[in-house]
Motif scaffolding. Sequence first.
Motif, PDB file in Angstrom:
ATOM      1  N   ILE A   1       0.842  -1.206   0.000  1.00  0.00           N
ATOM      2  CA  ILE A   1       0.000   0.000   0.000  1.00  0.00           C
ATOM      3  C   ILE A   1       0.876   1.254   0.000  1.00  0.00           C
ATOM      4  N   GLU A   2       1.921   1.222   0.789  1.00  0.00           N
ATOM      5  CA  GLU A   2       2.867   2.339   0.864  1.00  0.00           C
ATOM      6  C   GLU A   2       3.515   2.596  -0.495  1.00  0.00           C
ATOM      7  N   LEU A   3       3.883   1.539  -1.191  1.00  0.00           N
ATOM      8  CA  LEU A   3       4.540   1.674  -2.494  1.00  0.00           C
ATOM      9  C   LEU A   3       3.563   2.120  -3.568  1.00  0.00           C
ATOM     10  N   ASP A   4       2.325   1.631  -3.489  1.00  0.00           N
ATOM     11  CA  ASP A   4       1.311   2.024  -4.475  1.00  0.00           C
ATOM     12  C   ASP A   4       1.023   3.517  -4.416  1.00  0.00           C
ATOM     13  N   ALA A   5       1.224   4.115  -3.258  1.00  0.00           N
ATOM     14  CA  ALA A   5       0.974   5.548  -3.105  1.00  0.00           C
ATOM     15  C   ALA A   5       2.072   6.401  -3.734  1.00  0.00           C
ATOM     16  N   MET A   6       3.201   5.764  -4.048  1.00  0.00           N
ATOM     17  CA  MET A   6       4.305   6.496  -4.676  1.00  0.00           C
ATOM     18  C   MET A   6       4.041   6.673  -6.165  1.00  0.00           C
ATOM     19  N   PRO A   7       4.463   7.802  -6.742  1.00  0.00           N
ATOM     20  CA  PRO A   7       4.231   8.019  -8.174  1.00  0.00           C
ATOM     21  C   PRO A   7       5.060   7.075  -9.040  1.00  0.00           C
TER      22      PRO A   7
END
Length: 319
Positions: free
Chosen positions: A196-202
């Motif tokens: 989830i944390e990585l998915d929030a990154m562009p």
Amino acid sequence: MINSMSSPSPHVLASGFGPQYGEIPIPPVKAEAICSATKRVNDILYAEQKFDILVENYVELENALLHAGVHYMVHQTMDTHYFEVQRDLFNRLLSNLLSAARAYLDYVPQASNRMLGQLSGATSRCKAECAQAYDSYVGYRVMEGLRNFAQHEGLPVQALRVTGDEIGVETRTVVSFYAIKSAMREMKVFKHAVQIELDAMPGAGLDLKHMMREYLSGLAHVHDALRTEIAARASEWLSTISAAATEFNLISPLAPADSIGVVDRTKSPPEFTNLPVTVWKHVLHLRQKNGYVGDFHLKFVSGQLVKEEPGQRPTEPNG
């Protein structure tokens, strides 16, 4: 008094280079203390060596990035074969780094337990330092997931990118390697919270160059904590070893320092434990070599010239 090697004493200080240097009988308790201190100093050496292997793997990877950038800048190679070869190279180097990190992290809690004792709480504190590094750096969390993935399923580097950014009349070449976030999600490489944390990154790709540097920063903090944890006991072990070496050298001054040890004749065959005098010198060398290691995510190397003022001749940065 130096006894001959025919002495029936069960424990003696002697030289591994031969009986011509004589021997000194010592009590079993003293022999055990010297041998125990020797084992612990060797534990310290292995910890420093494992950390050094980790750091050198990191250096090799950073050098490969610079080399790939220079190669592209000069030759402008962009064919498919070039990218496949470079991706394979970065997969090999990053896999080596991740394996070295796992070997280090597996060793440290066990060594802490041997050095400081199960009841000291050292193992728990060591694991707490690792947990803190995990919580502090997203790169640490990512690399731990990728290490498990690389060990059991695939390879960490899935894409390579080479860019030539124009800055005025100059061109800056940058090489980066990535994991594809959608592929990582599909293969469930990371824990749910991390994904989830990585998915929030562009962006579709995960820049592993930055993640790798954060991982090393976290590991460097773990190693600093280990050095601090064992410092007091290390002084005691060194004092025990130094006293034994000095005692033998006083009556056998020609005996080479790295040949002195404890002979245990209660074992069959007799067991010789070499005092780690030169071993500690290597420990100090590695500590000095890697004494400023840390905060990799805040450092980088560039061949770019630095201009002090517009119109002024570019000068190379100091250092």
